[in-house]
Design an enzyme around this catalytic site. Sequence first.
Site, PDB file in Angstrom:
ATOM      1  N   LYS A   6     -31.924  -7.921  -1.202  1.00  0.00           N
ATOM      2  CA  LYS A   6     -30.898  -7.218  -1.809  1.00  0.00           C
ATOM      3  C   LYS A   6     -30.604  -7.819  -3.339  1.00  0.00           C
ATOM      4  O   LYS A   6     -30.363  -8.977  -3.195  1.00  0.00           O
ATOM      5  CB  LYS A   6     -29.590  -6.883  -1.026  1.00  0.00           C
ATOM      6  CG  LYS A   6     -28.580  -6.299  -1.653  1.00  0.00           C
ATOM      7  CD  LYS A   6     -27.322  -6.234  -0.549  1.00  0.00           C
ATOM      8  CE  LYS A   6     -26.305  -5.193  -1.409  1.00  0.00           C
ATOM      9  NZ  LYS A   6     -25.249  -5.243  -0.265  1.00  0.00           N
ATOM     10  N   SER A  52     -23.689  -0.535   0.865  1.00  0.00           N
ATOM     11  CA  SER A  52     -24.066  -0.533  -0.202  1.00  0.00           C
ATOM     12  C   SER A  52     -25.613  -1.292  -0.133  1.00  0.00           C
ATOM     13  O   SER A  52     -26.530  -1.171  -1.183  1.00  0.00           O
ATOM     14  CB  SER A  52     -23.519  -1.744  -1.027  1.00  0.00           C
ATOM     15  OG  SER A  52     -23.404  -2.992  -0.354  1.00  0.00           O
ATOM     16  N   SER A  85     -21.775  -2.757   5.155  1.00  0.00           N
ATOM     17  CA  SER A  85     -22.846  -2.401   4.148  1.00  0.00           C
ATOM     18  C   SER A  85     -24.210  -2.808   4.745  1.00  0.00           C
ATOM     19  O   SER A  85     -25.339  -2.496   4.056  1.00  0.00           O
ATOM     20  CB  SER A  85     -22.574  -3.210   2.694  1.00  0.00           C
ATOM     21  OG  SER A  85     -21.610  -2.520   2.090  1.00  0.00           O
TER      22      SER A  85
END
Length: 476
Positions: free
Chosen positions: A76, A151, A175
Site C-alpha cells: 500500500k 482505504s 481499512s
Amino acid sequence: MKTYATFREIQHDLQHGTITCQQLVQHHLDNIRKKAHLNAFLSVFEKEALDRAAVVDKKIKEGKAGKLAGLVVGLKDVLAYQDHPLQASSRVLDGFISQFNATAVQRLLDEDAIIIGRQNCDEFAMGSSNENSAFGPVLNDADNTRVPGGSSGGSAVAVQADMCQISLGSDTGGSVRQPAAFCGLVGLKPTYSRISRFGLIAYGSSFDCIGIFGKSVEDVALVLEIIAGADEADSTVSRKPVPSYTSALTQSNGKPYKVAYIREIDSSEGLQPEIRDAIKTKLEQIKAAGHSVDVIDFPLQEYVLPTYYILATAEASSNLSRYDGVRYGYRSKNVTDLSSLYKKSRSEGFGKEVQRRILLGTFVLSASYYDAYYTKAQKVRRIIREKTKEIFKQYDFIVMPITPTTAFKLGEHTDNPLEMYLADLFSVQANVAGVPAIAVPCGQDNQGLPIGLQLVADDFEESKLLHFSNALLTMN
C-alpha cells in the site's frame, strides 16, 4: 499458470522445479497488465522484481533461500520502500522518494519476498471506498461498477485479481478488514503494537496498524510471523515474543471455544439482511462444531464510531501538519509570502476528504472545544477498551459483521460523508480498543458480491484468532 490458493503450494512447486520465481513474477505482471483498468497499482517494479526473482531462484537451487522465497508482495502506498516513490496517493507528496525501508518491508525482503509494486489507496488512508485517491478510484474485480472498500482498496484488489499473493495494507478504523470483506479475502488487523509502525505514513498514530491481505489464513499467519515483533526504531511496538502462528493453525487446546455475538449489532437497522443471515448461519455452524455461542449486550456500541472519528481526526490534524510545502512534496507556485505558501500548498495538495478531516480534527483540538470533545472522547475510549476486554474474560471471540452492506456502487456515497463514515460502523471497535481482528469470507449476497465475517479477540491472541478463523472456513 494456475492461480495458487496458498503460498505452501507455491513453495512446493518451486522446490520441485515445476515453476521458477521469474515465471511466477511474470504471471503476476501479466495479470497487472490485463487488469490495468482496476487501477490497483500506482507503480509496478517490473524489471526490479524480475531481477530479484532471478536471485531468489539461485538461492533456492543452492538451498539458501529465506522463508518467503517466491512470495510476491504488493505494498500500500503508505509503506516506505527505499529508493521508491511514496506519496499516500496524494498530490502533496508528489515526487517524494523514500530514503529507507519500513521495518515490515525490510523483514519481508530479509526472507526473500519479492516486492512487485506500490498500490493505490484512499489519500492518506482516509476513506472507506478507495474513491479519495488523487489517482482515481480502484474498481472491485468482482463487479467493476462497485468499490473495493478502503482505504486499502488497491491492496485488496491486487490479491483478489491475482496480481500478487500477499499485500500489506494499513488499518486505522477497518481499512484492511473492510476491503477484505468487499473482495472476498482474509484480512488481518493485529493487536496494536504487534507490528512495528516504523516506515508507515501516519494517519492516527494511536490507531494505525499494518495489516495483511491474503487468499488464505495460512499465508496471513506466515507473513505475520515474519514481520511482527520488537523494533528498536519504534518505541510503541511490543517486545512480547512472536509465537509460531503457522504452527498454531493445527494446534488446539482441545477445549471448545466460547463465542459472543452483540445484541445491539444484530438489531441494527442498517445491517443488510443477507449479511445478518450469513452470520447467523455461520453461528449455527459454530454451535454444530461443538462451540458455544451467546448473544450479549454491549450498550456502548453507539459511542464507538463517534469516539473513533473525534480522536482519529484530531491525530490526523496533528500528523498532517508536517506537509507544509517547505520541506518536501508539493509546493504551490502562486505564493507571495510564507503564509500563502502554507495555505496554498496545503489547499492545492490535499484532497477534499483529507481537508475535511484536518478541519474536524483541528476543531476538536481547539482551546474552546478540547475538553468538550477530545478529552471526553479519550475517556470514552478507555471505557470502551475496558468493557471490550471484560467480554474476553468470559469469551474467546466476538463475532461481528465487518460492514453494514456488501460492496456499494461507485459514487453512491461520495456526496454524503456521513453515509461513508457509517461504512466503518462495525470495524472501528477493534481499533478503538486496540485488540486484534480478522476478516474471513462468509458467502455471497444475492448479487454474487462477497460477504465478510469479523472475529475479534483479546490482546495478543493472534494464534487463537488465526486457528479459529482457519477452522471457520472449513465449517459447513
